[in-house]
Design an enzyme around this catalytic site. Structure first.
Site, mmCIF file in Angstrom:
data_model
loop_
_atom_site.group_PDB
_atom_site.id
_atom_site.type_symbol
_atom_site.label_atom_id
_atom_site.label_comp_id
_atom_site.label_asym_id
_atom_site.label_seq_id
_atom_site.Cartn_x
_atom_site.Cartn_y
_atom_site.Cartn_z
ATOM 1 N N HIS A 1 0.867 -1.185 0.000
ATOM 2 C CA HIS A 1 0.000 0.000 0.000
ATOM 3 C C HIS A 1 0.900 1.230 0.000
ATOM 4 C CE1 HIS A 1 -3.591 -2.461 1.072
ATOM 5 N NE2 HIS A 1 -2.679 -3.211 1.673
ATOM 6 N N ASP B 1 2.338 -6.995 2.313
ATOM 7 C CA ASP B 1 1.200 -6.217 2.819
ATOM 8 C C ASP B 1 1.695 -4.974 3.573
ATOM 9 O OD1 ASP B 1 -1.348 -5.364 3.259
ATOM 10 O OD2 ASP B 1 -1.943 -6.987 4.592
ATOM 11 N N HIS C 1 0.953 3.620 8.274
ATOM 12 C CA HIS C 1 -0.003 4.480 8.995
ATOM 13 C C HIS C 1 0.785 5.453 9.861
ATOM 14 C CE1 HIS C 1 -3.602 2.368 7.760
ATOM 15 N NE2 HIS C 1 -3.061 1.215 8.090
ATOM 16 N N ASN D 1 -6.601 0.673 -2.433
ATOM 17 C CA ASN D 1 -7.407 1.351 -1.397
ATOM 18 C C ASN D 1 -6.792 2.699 -1.019
ATOM 19 O OD1 ASN D 1 -5.257 0.033 -0.129
ATOM 20 N ND2 ASN D 1 -6.387 -0.322 1.771
ATOM 21 N N HIS E 1 -2.602 -12.633 1.821
ATOM 22 C CA HIS E 1 -2.299 -12.734 3.267
ATOM 23 C C HIS E 1 -3.041 -13.859 4.014
ATOM 24 C CE1 HIS E 1 -5.832 -10.148 3.175
ATOM 25 N NE2 HIS E 1 -5.154 -9.025 3.024
ATOM 26 N N ARG F 1 -0.322 4.366 -0.728
ATOM 27 C CA ARG F 1 -1.161 5.485 -0.255
ATOM 28 C C ARG F 1 -1.267 6.684 -1.202
ATOM 29 N NH1 ARG F 1 -3.272 1.913 2.988
ATOM 30 N NH2 ARG F 1 -2.179 1.528 4.917
ATOM 31 N N HIS G 1 -9.749 -9.916 -0.496
ATOM 32 C CA HIS G 1 -9.410 -9.825 0.938
ATOM 33 C C HIS G 1 -10.483 -10.610 1.700
ATOM 34 C CE1 HIS G 1 -8.128 -7.316 4.577
ATOM 35 N NE2 HIS G 1 -9.187 -7.989 4.996
HETATM 36 O O1 DOR Z 1 -3.758 -4.733 7.943
HETATM 37 C C1 DOR Z 1 -4.103 -4.358 6.835
HETATM 38 N N1 DOR Z 1 -3.914 -3.065 6.451
HETATM 39 N N2 DOR Z 1 -4.703 -5.215 6.012
HETATM 40 C C2 DOR Z 1 -5.219 -4.823 4.847
HETATM 41 O O2 DOR Z 1 -5.700 -5.652 4.112
HETATM 42 C C3 DOR Z 1 -5.231 -3.388 4.474
HETATM 43 C C4 DOR Z 1 -4.117 -2.689 5.100
HETATM 44 C C5 DOR Z 1 -4.194 -1.198 4.945
HETATM 45 O O3 DOR Z 1 -4.498 -0.706 3.864
HETATM 46 O O4 DOR Z 1 -3.866 -0.487 5.912
#
Ligand code: DOR
Length: 429
Positions: free
Chosen positions: A69, A311, A315, A101, A238, A71, A185
């Site tokens: 990801h 994965d 954050h 996402n 995952h 972002r 997922h």
């Molecule tokens: O832990 C996760 N975080 N699993 C996911 O499938 C999405 C991901 C996220 O985008 O933060």
């Protein structure tokens, strides 16, 4: 990490070349010229060449991650395509597929084109995975055909499941026209409710809301059945539970269109580690029990699981500093991947080094149809150079990502990426 343009000629001297296609490990020097593989064999240094001492090191294909990801667009404070690329290079990854996402989600031909164009400016190869449904809302399929023409390599609503079975059926059926993987997922959100961890003895002890392994395995079972019905290609992301593995193992006996991945964190940690209340261990699907962990390792060995995918989910510290119920799901994983999986699989569980490298290189490439032989003369150098035996402790200084949400900080690692070569540049880690 030091990042610079390659000299005109580079000699990688005295290393072992691990060829994951030929299944061989051979001592050889390797010469690069103008960013391409020029020759293998024995070479003496010359004044103008940049000599890199690779004694004791393994030189192999650049790693490929099917699941990260980055972002962008929308949350560039957590990660951008550039910062994600630097995290990838620090982890030995030269090719990364990014999940849709984002904000807005990667759910249209225009956003696919945006990622493809932006990735040209980045120091690694980045491939967008398109959303299965518009807005990732689960109701209406995206324009898959046009998104593929613009450069999408697969489809997923990752972060969220495709709950509606008819939509999932249509996605798989539509996917057969293009022979591309559909990545669901697998988490039944009705069963998951407000769970933050796996349901078992540890969750009872900690008093945290939890959900059982069936939350995943029931949906994996549904997806496998729909794959049979449609003839589509399913890639299970995952995988975290032993029960899901049982379903995948049976399905794979008769269906070669099913593939599956496992993350470093599901291999490295168990729910016991959540006793430290580190919100960086809050991930979806959750970290499970020791017996699930053992089943995942066995499944990699017997081929039920095909490859390792990080994965990588950045954050902010502010979000992760919240309480367990408020913190978002996810941890970063690119920089720590090799040291973690090499420790668990090769050092502690006697997996062959060659097999592990295949799980990080040729196998993910095959799933996505990136099938280059990266050791052929004349190809653009896309190489990872590792010390398979270095013992070290992962620290914040090893992180290139914009985010630091890693429970690997402070953990002992075994094996380390030393150099990554990609797009005529070298990263010295
Ligand atoms: O832990 C996760 N975080 N699993 C996911 O499938 C999405 C991901 C996220 O985008 O933060």
């Amino acid at each position: 990490m030091d990042f610079s343009k390659l000299k005109k000629q580079v000699i990688l001297k005295g290393g072992k070349i691990l060829d994951p296609i030929e299944n061989t490990i051979k001592k050889s020097d390797l010469v690069l010229e103008d960013g391409k593989i020029k020759a293998l064999g024995k070479f003496n240094s010359n004044k103008s060449a940049h000599l890199i001492d690779c004694k004791g090191l393994i030189i192999t294909h650049g790693f490929c991650d099917l699941h990260a990801h980055f972002r962008e667009p929308g949350r560039e404070d957590k990660e951008t395509l550039e910062s994600g690329s630097m995290a990838a290079l620090a982890g030995g990854f030269t090719r990364v597929c990014v999940m849709p996402n984002t904000n807005p989600p990667i759910d249209s031909p225009e956003v696919i084109r945006y990622i493809v164009d932006r990735s040209e400016e980045c120091p690694i190869y980045i491939h967008p995975i398109g959303a299965i449904t518009k807005g990732q809302e689960g109701n209406e399929l995206t324009e898959m055909g046009t998104m593929l023409s613009e450069g999408a390599v697969a489809f997923s609503d990752d972060g969220l499941p495709v709950t509606n079975s008819a939509i999932m059926r249509n996605a798989l059926e539509y996917g057969t026209m293009f022979d591309i993987p559909i990545i669901n997922h697998a988490e039944d959100l009705c069963l998951k409710q407000d769970a933050v961890m796996h349901e078992g003895k540890v969750s009872t002890h900690l008093g945290l809301p939890s959900s059982p392994d069936l939350t995943e395995s029931n949906m994996v079972h549904r997806d496998l059945s729909l794959t049979d019905l449609t003839g589509g290609r399913l890639h299970v992301p995952h995988v975290s539970s032993s029960k899901s593995l049982d379903h995948i193992r049976i399905a794979k006996r008769k269906n070669d269109k099913v593939t599956a991945e496992v993350t470093p964190h599901h291999l490295f940690f168990t729910d016991n580690d959540l006793q430290k209340f580190d919100t960086n261990l809050k991930v979806a699907p959750p970290i499970r029990t020791t017996s699930d962990q053992k089943a995942l390792i066995k499944a990699l060995k017997d081929g039920t699981l095909d490859c390792i995918a990080t994965d990588h989910a950045p954050h902010t510290i502010e979000e992760k500093e919240g309480t367990f119920d408020l913190a978002p799901f996810g941890m970063i994983g690119l920089e720590s991947c090799f040291g973690a999986v090499n420790k668990v699989l090769v050092k502690e569980n006697n997996l062959d080094q060659l097999d592990l490298i295949q799980m990080l290189t040729t196998r993910p490439r095959k799933i996505m149809g990136f099938n280059d032989n990266l050791l052929d003369i004349g190809v653009n150098a896309e190489l990872t150079i590792i010390d398979p035996n270095e013992e070290w402790i992962f620290s914040r200084a090893d992180i290139q990502s914009k985010s630091y949400n890693s429970p690997f900080i402070g953990q002992n690692m075994y094996g380390r990426v030393k150099y990554t070569i990609c797009k005529d540049h070298i990263s010295v880690i």
